[in-house]
Design a protein around this motif. Sequence first.
Motif, short mmCIF file in Angstrom:
data_model
loop_
_atom_site.label_atom_id
_atom_site.label_comp_id
_atom_site.label_asym_id
_atom_site.label_seq_id
_atom_site.Cartn_x
_atom_site.Cartn_y
_atom_site.Cartn_z
N HIS A 1 20.18 -3.98 78.41
CA HIS A 1 19.51 -2.76 78.90
C HIS A 1 19.98 -2.43 80.31
CE1 HIS A 1 16.81 -2.49 75.47
NE2 HIS A 1 16.61 -3.78 75.58
N ALA A 2 21.29 -2.26 80.44
CA ALA A 2 21.90 -2.06 81.75
C ALA A 2 21.31 -0.87 82.49
CB ALA A 2 23.42 -1.89 81.60
N ASP A 3 20.91 0.18 81.77
CA ASP A 3 20.34 1.35 82.44
C ASP A 3 19.02 1.02 83.10
OD1 ASP A 3 19.18 0.91 79.97
OD2 ASP A 3 19.02 3.03 79.43
N ALA A 4 18.20 0.22 82.43
CA ALA A 4 16.92 -0.18 83.01
C ALA A 4 17.14 -1.13 84.19
CB ALA A 4 16.04 -0.85 81.96
N VAL A 5 18.04 -2.09 84.04
CA VAL A 5 18.31 -3.05 85.11
C VAL A 5 18.83 -2.32 86.35
CG1 VAL A 5 19.75 -4.99 85.81
CG2 VAL A 5 18.71 -4.98 83.54
N ALA A 6 19.77 -1.39 86.16
CA ALA A 6 20.31 -0.64 87.29
C ALA A 6 19.22 0.16 88.00
CB ALA A 6 21.43 0.28 86.82
N ALA A 7 18.35 0.80 87.22
CA ALA A 7 17.26 1.58 87.80
C ALA A 7 16.28 0.69 88.55
CB ALA A 7 16.54 2.37 86.72
N ASP A 8 15.97 -0.48 87.99
CA ASP A 8 15.03 -1.39 88.64
C ASP A 8 15.58 -1.90 89.97
OD1 ASP A 8 13.26 -1.12 86.54
OD2 ASP A 8 14.03 -2.87 85.47
N ASP B 1 15.00 -8.91 70.16
CA ASP B 1 15.68 -7.63 70.09
C ASP B 1 14.68 -6.52 70.33
OD1 ASP B 1 17.54 -5.63 69.66
OD2 ASP B 1 17.30 -5.66 67.47
N VAL B 2 14.83 -5.83 71.46
CA VAL B 2 13.92 -4.74 71.80
C VAL B 2 14.54 -3.44 71.33
CG1 VAL B 2 12.71 -3.54 73.64
CG2 VAL B 2 13.07 -6.01 73.78
N SER B 3 13.90 -2.77 70.40
CA SER B 3 14.42 -1.53 69.84
C SER B 3 14.15 -0.37 70.78
CB SER B 3 13.77 -1.25 68.48
OG SER B 3 12.36 -1.15 68.61
N ALA B 4 14.96 0.67 70.65
CA ALA B 4 14.79 1.85 71.49
C ALA B 4 13.51 2.59 71.15
CB ALA B 4 15.99 2.78 71.34
N GLN B 5 13.15 2.61 69.89
CA GLN B 5 11.94 3.29 69.45
C GLN B 5 11.09 2.31 68.66
OE1 GLN B 5 11.04 6.35 70.31
NE2 GLN B 5 12.91 6.71 71.47
N ALA B 6 10.41 1.43 69.37
CA ALA B 6 9.60 0.41 68.71
C ALA B 6 8.34 1.03 68.12
CB ALA B 6 9.22 -0.67 69.70
N PRO B 7 7.79 0.46 67.03
CA PRO B 7 6.52 0.94 66.49
C PRO B 7 5.40 0.68 67.48
CG PRO B 7 7.14 -1.15 65.50
CD PRO B 7 8.31 -0.70 66.30
N LEU C 1 10.74 1.22 78.96
CA LEU C 1 12.19 1.35 79.07
C LEU C 1 12.55 2.82 79.30
CD1 LEU C 1 13.50 -1.15 76.37
CD2 LEU C 1 13.70 -1.35 78.86
N PRO C 2 13.77 3.12 79.72
CA PRO C 2 14.13 4.50 80.08
C PRO C 2 13.81 5.56 79.04
CG PRO C 2 15.79 3.03 80.91
CD PRO C 2 14.82 2.17 80.14
N ASP C 3 13.83 5.25 77.76
CA ASP C 3 13.49 6.25 76.75
C ASP C 3 12.03 6.22 76.35
OD1 ASP C 3 16.05 7.27 76.61
OD2 ASP C 3 16.69 5.83 75.10
N GLY C 4 11.25 5.33 76.97
CA GLY C 4 9.85 5.19 76.60
C GLY C 4 8.96 6.24 77.23
N PRO C 5 7.77 6.43 76.69
CA PRO C 5 6.88 7.50 77.19
C PRO C 5 6.30 7.25 78.57
CG PRO C 5 5.77 6.17 75.52
CD PRO C 5 7.20 5.73 75.53
N LEU C 6 6.33 6.01 79.07
CA LEU C 6 5.79 5.73 80.39
C LEU C 6 6.85 5.76 81.49
CD1 LEU C 6 3.26 2.85 79.61
CD2 LEU C 6 2.91 5.32 79.58
N CYS C 7 8.11 5.90 81.09
CA CYS C 7 9.19 5.97 82.06
C CYS C 7 9.59 7.43 82.23
CB CYS C 7 10.39 5.14 81.59
SG CYS C 7 11.74 5.06 82.79
N MET C 8 9.63 7.88 83.47
CA MET C 8 9.94 9.28 83.74
C MET C 8 11.43 9.54 83.57
SD MET C 8 7.55 9.40 87.14
CE MET C 8 8.14 11.02 87.64
N PRO D 1 5.85 -2.81 88.60
CA PRO D 1 6.24 -2.66 87.19
C PRO D 1 7.75 -2.67 87.00
CG PRO D 1 5.43 -0.57 88.05
CD PRO D 1 5.10 -1.62 89.07
N HIS D 2 8.51 -2.19 87.99
CA HIS D 2 9.96 -2.25 87.86
C HIS D 2 10.43 -3.71 87.84
CE1 HIS D 2 11.51 1.87 87.93
NE2 HIS D 2 10.44 2.17 88.65
N ALA D 3 9.81 -4.55 88.67
CA ALA D 3 10.17 -5.97 88.67
C ALA D 3 9.73 -6.64 87.37
CB ALA D 3 9.56 -6.66 89.87
#
Length: 680
Positions: free
Chosen positions: A274-281, A670-676, A622-629, A653-655
């Motif tokens: 999840h390089a995008d999340a790590v870079a943002a954090d 394995d964390v899916s992009a669109q988890a149930p 995560l970046p595509d999740g509803p709680l991440c802007m 929360p970023h940490a």
Amino acid sequence: MQLRDALDDYKRHEGHDTRFPGERRSTTGLFSGFGGRLVHVERDGSLRDFGYPLTGRNGVDRSRLGLRVDDEMYWFDADDTVSQTYHDSTALVVTERETPFGALTQYDLTIDDAHVTHVELGEGSEADVELVAYMGFAPNAQDTRIGQLRHEDAVELYHTTEHDFVGSATDFSDLHGQVPIRFAEVLDNTTVDLPRPVSEDRYEEDRLSGDLVVFLLFESGRTSLVTLLTDKGTTTRETALGRLDELAAEYGDVAALQQTAEAETLDLPDDAPHADAVAADIRVLRLLSAETGLRIAGPDFDPYYAHSGGYGYTWFRDDAEISLFVNEVSDHAGLGLDAWTNRSARAYLATQQSDGTWPHRVWPRDGTLAPGWANGRLEAGDGVDYQADQTGSVVTFLASVLDDLDGDLCDDVVTALDAALDGLDDTLAADGRPVACQNAWENMNGRFSHTAATFLGAYAAVADADLPAETTTHAKEQADRIYEAVDDLWADDRGIYALRECETGELDLRYDSASLALVAAHRLYVRIGNIDDKRLDRLVSHVEETVDNLWYDPDESDVRGLVRYEGDSWRQRGQGHEKVWTVSTAWGAHAAASMTGLLRQKGDERAESFAMITDDLLSLVLPDGPLCMETGYLPEQVFDDGTPDSATPLGWPHALRLATVALTDELGIDVSAQAPTLAD
């Protein structure tokens, strides 16, 4: 933010459904700044400094950008921005917009104590255009008794020690001062739009105000505005003006800004999860950091404590957890952040009190005591107004990283841990649980599950560290005592560990996301002790029941996640229900991942159900999740309709997200992009 601004905002937003009047918000826009100065770039292009806690310099309090064409003004806040993003993984903010006069791109980069705003017109734009910038400075956090000095190609604004400078790569075609909002206007029901007309025939307005309007010519379709914050005692006027000229000359084009921004960017390994999340954090944690290594909790949106107790301070609870998580992730993913660990350790040594504990909160720029309400151990009295978990969190970090420290620093940490153990021992009651104190949410007193968890983790980390046998043996004994005493908080009818034991001796049976810290504490304890089947069953039940009962999925939007604790009424506005917290949701994901690890160590098949819970909760932040802007930021809280609220971005929360990403990678979850959702 000055009081006049806060009162004007109050008039604009009194009665709003999701905005608290009188605050300066950062829930939209992006931040730039890795050198202490922290500049917010709003989507309308306006700038505001949030770095006072990091540097002691206040800088820009209010601003407005636009164009002047044929003596007509067009402000960027008149229309929505087309887009605003970071350039790659850097802190260079790129804002693109369409204007009636053609396309325009604004580039913003904070470089140490300077900020460069570079603007380029698109092809086919109007030729006779000027950039206009209205800027209100508040040197030394003052909005009056400010003076201006006009130099050949720069303006200097000052109160006492702080001197702020404004310059341009293309010089000013015009400039004038502004008077602030007058008393009668403050008291009037109507709001005031700034800037005012050019002159109101007040001879002093050009020189006795922090407000300034400057007009900049475009050359070959581009221009740059540079601001510089300085201290009189460390920077002479000549040096400041020379640096202003150098900055204007060096950053007159986009390529130079990009090159500088890219040089400050962390290179992630190609296989980073999840390089995008790590870079943002990592970017957020750098933005919030002072040179000392201490961090503000988040940009201070409420400096007048109108609706909170302020956020622009260092709390040792979340700061130490951030430091520990960064160290763990750096080791796991090869990020090379050892310097962060060393710097944090030194900062904690410098802020430790004589009794071995750490205070409520400090100023990150120098570690001095900050205003707070939980300094019981610094005052006369029974010490109930003390947050013991903060000391526990620092001890866990220092003990956990001891092997990563070299030479004198390692020796100093060993000495600090000896003193810190005395502080922990002094706040551990005879029954093996911490004494009554304040909780992690800072709104209750009692004997909390979360505080017990931090003590268990702290003693376990010390017992597992390379320390003298006398120290580790004592820590092991204390950890064993807490391990046994934790069951005093067990509520069998709910299948959870209670939020707290009240002063009456009764258990507070509400569900609390902070109590999820028990799992990570047990992962530390299992290194030095045995977790029996009964305790494992209770932890399983505690996490399942807490997550299930704090889960909230409103119908108004895609928002879903965990609320802070059962019955949380803080900052609800008109919502009438607890709000979803990113801290709690990320904490739930980390606890579920930690539970997965514990169960797998025992060969327990229940581990996989917790891997699924981890997937569910982590995907939300995560970046595509509803709680991440869209900005990549995690705000502290979210209203049901999706409106972010409170400190944004919030470091904690970023940490937690950073640590959970690394833990899931380590455990092979394995964390899916669109988890149930958990509701499914």
